[in-house]
Design a protein around this motif. Structure first.
Motif, PDB file in Angstrom:
ATOM      1  N   ALA A  52       0.813  -1.210   0.000  1.00  0.00           N
ATOM      2  CA  ALA A  52       0.000   0.000   0.000  1.00  0.00           C
ATOM      3  C   ALA A  52       0.847   1.261   0.000  1.00  0.00           C
TER       4      ALA A  52
ATOM      5  N   LYS B 262      -3.409   3.114  -3.867  1.00  0.00           N
ATOM      6  CA  LYS B 262      -3.231   2.768  -2.450  1.00  0.00           C
ATOM      7  C   LYS B 262      -4.452   2.039  -1.891  1.00  0.00           C
ATOM      8  N   ASP B 263      -5.645   2.579  -2.168  1.00  0.00           N
ATOM      9  CA  ASP B 263      -6.855   1.950  -1.640  1.00  0.00           C
ATOM     10  C   ASP B 263      -7.088   0.581  -2.272  1.00  0.00           C
ATOM     11  N   TRP B 264      -6.707   0.426  -3.542  1.00  0.00           N
ATOM     12  CA  TRP B 264      -6.854  -0.880  -4.201  1.00  0.00           C
ATOM     13  C   TRP B 264      -5.902  -1.902  -3.590  1.00  0.00           C
TER      14      TRP B 264
ATOM     15  N   ASN C 284      -4.851  -1.814  -0.477  1.00  0.00           N
ATOM     16  CA  ASN C 284      -5.436  -2.138   0.830  1.00  0.00           C
ATOM     17  C   ASN C 284      -6.616  -3.094   0.699  1.00  0.00           C
ATOM     18  N   ALA C 285      -7.271  -3.052  -0.467  1.00  0.00           N
ATOM     19  CA  ALA C 285      -8.412  -3.941  -0.699  1.00  0.00           C
ATOM     20  C   ALA C 285      -7.979  -5.329  -1.176  1.00  0.00           C
TER      21      ALA C 285
ATOM     22  N   ALA D 265     -10.984   9.993  -1.789  1.00  0.00           N
ATOM     23  CA  ALA D 265     -10.781   8.797  -0.962  1.00  0.00           C
ATOM     24  C   ALA D 265     -12.125   8.203  -0.539  1.00  0.00           C
ATOM     25  N   GLN D 266     -13.060   9.078  -0.155  1.00  0.00           N
ATOM     26  CA  GLN D 266     -14.377   8.589   0.248  1.00  0.00           C
ATOM     27  C   GLN D 266     -15.064   7.859  -0.903  1.00  0.00           C
TER      28      GLN D 266
ATOM     29  N   ARG E 185     -13.619   6.426  -3.594  1.00  0.00           N
ATOM     30  CA  ARG E 185     -12.939   5.156  -3.892  1.00  0.00           C
ATOM     31  C   ARG E 185     -13.316   4.077  -2.890  1.00  0.00           C
ATOM     32  N   GLN E 186     -13.269   4.439  -1.599  1.00  0.00           N
ATOM     33  CA  GLN E 186     -13.451   3.446  -0.550  1.00  0.00           C
ATOM     34  C   GLN E 186     -14.914   3.036  -0.363  1.00  0.00           C
TER      35      GLN E 186
ATOM     36  N   ILE F 169     -14.615   0.940  -5.072  1.00  0.00           N
ATOM     37  CA  ILE F 169     -14.061  -0.388  -4.785  1.00  0.00           C
ATOM     38  C   ILE F 169     -15.163  -1.388  -4.422  1.00  0.00           C
TER      39      ILE F 169
END
Length: 648
Positions: free
Chosen positions: A109, A117-119, A121-122, A372-373, A375-376, A380
């Motif tokens: 990440a 980064k969020d991907w 983390n997923a 970020a909100q 994406r998360q 995702i």
């Protein structure tokens, strides 16, 4: 005369050491203690360095994936350690696949770039690939390589390359679950759209972000025929080297001065070596919207070859580079009956900001990190639904468009494309007024001088100033309002909210003493003169939607015609899509001008076959008159809604 005894390189090592013992170096150290392991003759750089991977929580693989014609494409694959049955996220790029990863970080990440980064983390397997001819990939690079057909007589394009890549990935990445999603912004968004023309069965979901869809109508190269000449740096950066090329060198720090001194855009390009670039030679030979451009327009190709892949068409409301592509691709697919698996998302962002922090857009501040909100919480989970089978808490609506005034996301079960929206004219009025009532007869004139074009930002306009470039579409327009060659029409202070959802249409009736000319129309929110909660916005003139139109194309984009001098003509063109509320206490403004320099090339205001190569004598002043009465009721047609159609 030198003898062999005086050439130490020919003596045995033992003799050298013995002789050295009788010499006292400047350091004062006893050289008789030099041992063979101290002698430095080999390179200190090993033939092959391998970083120990024990502490890494991911595995990186560099591979060359073969295409159907034998060309191999460089691909970087990052896999979470001990992964199994993981979905893959593919991005195809001309911007260096290796650059998406920082190899010094132990944690996946932290190693990937901000957009991934969020991907990471997923738990996704991340794949980046250099397109043909760029960086580590073999083959010939062709700018946004056209689909196989009249403009591309080969057997490969970015559709087949995506298909072959996905096919290889599902057969060779044992840690995967055999399912792939595609993502990418700008050029990378274009590669996603190309993959959708004939998707591999394993491609289960896609998100073209701010994709390059039609470079002539409203994305990178032109807007309605006006050249975005400031993007000429991209030509040399992208095509003067297989890797990263250099921007065009500058004489002055102010690009207003540089482009003005150069003359025409073509003169500027030729003086800087562009004739060496095959793309420039093709590009400059087709200034009108002819077959060259029409056969590459993806908003025409996608409905003709629709896919069943669930697709999120995503772009920013103030996208300074590709504000046309996503919304027009979505509208074309929806109109053709493919709205069921296509969704439109428009956030409060500049170009590709979805992949970076989204707390603000220039002076506009949001109540959280909107990117970020999104994406998360939305993007995702939506990908997970199609790649992992996880249920969605809330189905993705047909359209999600941010409301930048109320600072919230609005969801729409049915978002009307521009062709189906109801429009309410807001008319230009006498005495520089603006209103919904019928206007009085009359007109307003200004002199457009190509020697003194209206800048698109306050000077100096420094080359490659990324911060100002990203946010120019929300820049305070007070710098232009007092120019004699800018007309500003303003409503009285509003007493009730005016909500607009859709694409405003500029509808000008104008005459000019020239035989060509450009028209810039800006729809602006004028803030109250004081704002105790946000003083920086006091009196701010915020552009809500704006664009430029080249007058020679008023009847046909493919077949330009000279403007008959001193004769009123209608210039009607669409402005970028909005979801906006003009609040009580604010005013609505419409600005009109004939240049937006140096972002767009200057119109000589004399009809010439190819404006790119206009001569100095072609550039002439012209008096432009905007009518708002019997000879033509100039207006901006607004998609006004009574109470909004969002499902909040």
């Amino acid at each position: 005369m030198k003898t062999a005894a005086l050439r130490p390189a020919l003596l045995p090592l033992a003799c050298l050491l013995s002789a050295a013992a009788f010499t006292t170096p400047a350091t004062g150290q006893d050289s008789s203690k030099v041992t063979p392991d101290m002698i430095q003759t080999a390179s200190d750089i090993p033939a092959s360095w391998q970083t120990p991977q024990g502490g890494f929580d991911y595995v990186k693989r560099d591979v060359m994936i073969p295409m159907r014609d034998g060309v191999k494409l460089h691909t970087v694959i990052v896999i979470p350690k001990n992964a199994h049955d993981r979905p893959m996220l593919l991005e195809r790029t001309p911007y260096n696949a290796s650059g998406f990863l920082d190899g010094n970080s132990l944690h996946m990440a932290d190693a990937v770039w901000s957009g991934d980064k969020d991907w990471a983390n997923a738990g996704y397997i991340l794949v980046w690939q250099d397109v043909r001819g760029k960086y580590g990939s073999e083959g010939k690079y062709i700018m946004t390589r056209p689909p196989i057909g009249p403009l591309n007589p080969t057997t490969t394009d970015d559709t087949t390359d995506a298909w072959d890549t996905v096919d290889w990935l599902v057969k060779n990445i044992k840690e995967s679950d055999g399912k792939v999603g595609m993502i990418g912004s700008s050029y990378d968004g274009w590669t996603v759209a190309m993959a959708l023309l004939h998707p591999h069965p394993a491609l289960k979901v896609a998100a073209p972000e701010s994709p390059m869809v039609d470079g002539w109508m409203g994305d990178d190269w032109y807007h309605y025929g006006a050249l975005r000449q400031i993007n000429l740096d991209y030509f040399t950066e992208q095509m003067s080297a297989k890797g990263s090329g250099e921007p065009v060198p500058r004489e002055n720090s102010d690009d207003y001065t540089n482009f003005l001194a150069a003359g025409s855009a073509g003169d500027y390009a030729v003086a800087n070596g562009f004739k060496q670039l095959p793309w420039w030679n093709r590009f400059s030979a087709h200034p009108a919207y002819d077959t060259f451009w029409q056969l590459q327009a993806l908003d025409k190709l996608l409905p003709a070859h629709p896919s069943d892949v669930p697709t999120m068409w995503l772009q920013g409301l103030w996208d300074q580079e590709d504000i046309y592509g996503a919304v027009h691709a979505w509208e074309a697919l929806d109109k053709a009956g493919h709205g069921g698996n296509n969704h439109l998302v428009m956030g409060p962002w500049w170009h590709s900001q979805i992949n970076r922090a989204g707390w603000n857009l220039g002076p506009l501040k949001w109540p959280g990190d909107t990117t970020a909100q999104f994406r998360q919480q939305v993007m995702i989970p939506w990908f997970d639904h199609y790649l992992r089978g996880t249920p969605l808490a809330t189905p993705l609506p047909e359209a999600m468009i941010y409301n930048p005034v109320e600072k919230r996301w609005d969801s729409f079960t049915h978002w009307k494309p521009a062709s189906a929206q109801q429009l309410t004219p807001i008319y230009l009025q006498a005495n520089m007024g603006l209103g919904f009532g019928q206007p009085e007869s009359g007109g307003d004139s200004y002199v457009s001088d190509p020697a003194k074009p209206v800048p698109y930002l306050p000077r100096p306009i420094k080359a490659n100033n990324e911060d100002r470039w990203r946010t120019w579409l929300v820049h305070d327009q007070r710098f232009a309002v007092d120019r004699a060659d800018v007309l500003s029409y303003t409503t009285p202070v509003l007493t009730q909210t005016v909500t607009v959802q859709g694409a405003p249409i500029a509808d000008l009736f104008a005459s000019t003493t020239g035989t060509d000319g450009d028209f810039v129309v800006k729809l602006i929110d004028v803030y109250p003169g004081t704002d105790a909660t946000d003083p920086d916005m006091s009196g701010y003139e915020l552009p809500v939607s704006l664009d430029i139109f080249r007058g020679r194309y008023r009847k046909s984009f493919a077949n330009p015609e000279a403007i008959p001098a001193n004769t009123v003509q209608e210039y009607k063109f669409r402005l970028p899509t909005v979801n906006y509320e003009f609040k009580p206490g604010h005013r609505i403004m419409v600005q009109i001008q004939s240049s937006l320099f140096p972002l767009y090339d200057r119109n000589p205001q004399t009809f010439v076959p190819n404006i790119l190569f206009a001569k100095p004598d072609d550039y002439r002043k012209a008096t432009v008159t905007i009518e708002h009465g019997a000879d033509g009721r100039s207006a901006v047609l607004l998609p006004v809604v009574a109470d909004g159609s969002a499902d909040r």
